[in-house]
Design an enzyme around this catalytic site. Sequence first.
Site, PDB file in Angstrom:
ATOM      1  N   LYS A  52      12.672 -83.487  87.087  1.00 18.86           N
ATOM      2  CA  LYS A  52      11.849 -84.613  86.654  1.00 18.86           C
ATOM      3  C   LYS A  52      10.453 -84.520  87.135  1.00 18.86           C
ATOM      4  O   LYS A  52       9.800 -84.973  86.261  1.00 18.86           O
ATOM      5  CB  LYS A  52      12.331 -85.981  87.670  1.00 18.86           C
ATOM      6  CG  LYS A  52      13.671 -86.548  87.192  1.00 18.86           C
ATOM      7  CD  LYS A  52      14.503 -87.292  88.377  1.00 18.86           C
ATOM      8  CE  LYS A  52      15.893 -87.691  87.774  1.00 18.86           C
ATOM      9  NZ  LYS A  52      16.911 -88.541  88.781  1.00 18.86           N
ATOM     10  N   GLN A  96      16.763 -91.395  94.247  1.00 23.98           N
ATOM     11  CA  GLN A  96      17.560 -90.284  93.882  1.00 23.98           C
ATOM     12  C   GLN A  96      19.193 -90.791  94.605  1.00 23.98           C
ATOM     13  O   GLN A  96      19.071 -90.899  95.821  1.00 23.98           O
ATOM     14  CB  GLN A  96      17.313 -89.172  94.207  1.00 23.98           C
ATOM     15  CG  GLN A  96      18.222 -87.968  93.667  1.00 23.98           C
ATOM     16  CD  GLN A  96      18.354 -87.884  92.159  1.00 23.98           C
ATOM     17  OE1 GLN A  96      17.322 -88.012  91.407  1.00 23.98           O
ATOM     18  NE2 GLN A  96      19.527 -87.868  91.493  1.00 23.98           N
ATOM     19  N   ASP A 119      15.126 -97.050  86.494  1.00 26.48           N
ATOM     20  CA  ASP A 119      16.780 -96.468  86.143  1.00 26.48           C
ATOM     21  C   ASP A 119      17.485 -97.678  85.561  1.00 26.48           C
ATOM     22  O   ASP A 119      18.567 -97.306  85.153  1.00 26.48           O
ATOM     23  CB  ASP A 119      17.292 -96.232  87.587  1.00 26.48           C
ATOM     24  CG  ASP A 119      17.178 -94.683  87.956  1.00 26.48           C
ATOM     25  OD1 ASP A 119      17.275 -93.772  86.828  1.00 26.48           O
ATOM     26  OD2 ASP A 119      17.370 -94.518  88.844  1.00 26.48           O
TER      27      ASP A 119
END
Length: 284
Positions: A52, A96, A119
Amino acid sequence: MTVIDGKAVSAKVKAEVAEEIKKLCREPERAPGLAVVLVGEDPASQVYVRNKKRACEACGINSFEYLLSAGESEERLLELIDSLNRDESVDGILVQMPLPKHISPARVTESIDPYKDVDGFHSQNVGLLTQGTPRFAPCTPLGVMRLLAEYGVEVKGKNCLVVGRSNIVGKPMSALLLAADGTVTTAHSRTADLAFHTRNADIIVAACGRPGMITGDMVKEGAVLIDVGITRVDGALKGDLDFDSCARKASFITPVPGGVGPMTIAMLMRNTLRSYKLRKGIEV
Ligand code: NAP
């Protein structure tokens, strides 16, 4: 039969994001910012976080990394998220998953500012997606939609089958296909006769994490087959489709690896730019 090239489309999406950021963020305008929080030392998560960061660098997005030890308290993590929510240089916040057992993923997800939830897991964003007016849709299903669009696959009026109903892939995938006017069926582990549904589908998105479960005899001639599944089998990555037998029937098919996989990070970059624009009142 066309094998869909996810690496190429992912590179194209990232190049588009980079180009737009170059135009939008001329000095003294700041660049979009993405905060990535990792709790613990899970090796797979460390790889994702590293990837990322690299994608952010390639797109011109500022990335802020927060590495917390596995023993860190939930309270400390929520405090960090609260400070990121208030930080003007941060447009997107990603925690995460999976988290250590003593931390509630639901509480963490709900604590993220829904306008920074790149997300798309916050209940407010799930609700908006279900209403057909998404603010942020989850990155993997969004990546599937982009692959379909890129290869000219029309969803409208098609029988679409999503195999899997998780909150991160299956459910948002079904919602996006429905919003694109597909006629959507969602299958799961309790589905009575999966082959009945797969044979009826024009488009199948397999997201169940059962390597090779969908075989060529289960799909109709000319079907579009998208494989989200990634399972490590004897050191190799396997999808949910039995690729060789499915490819003989498909009009389009994604490989594993190199299909849906690379799209997830590219769409995260897109969502971060989208967040930046939404927060600055720029039309998206
Ligand atoms: P998950 O949370 O484990 O969900 C799996 C889903 O598949 C569940 O809804 C389950 O049904 C269903 N299922 C399991 N066995 C089935 C069967 N025999 N027939 C029909 N449905 C069945 O997994 P996930 O997080 O959604 O991920 C799914 C797969 O996608 C995994 O392989 C994962 O590694 C991969 N993935 C890839 C990406 C990417 O970037 N490409 C991103 C995320 C995930 P129940 O609900 O009834 O249990």
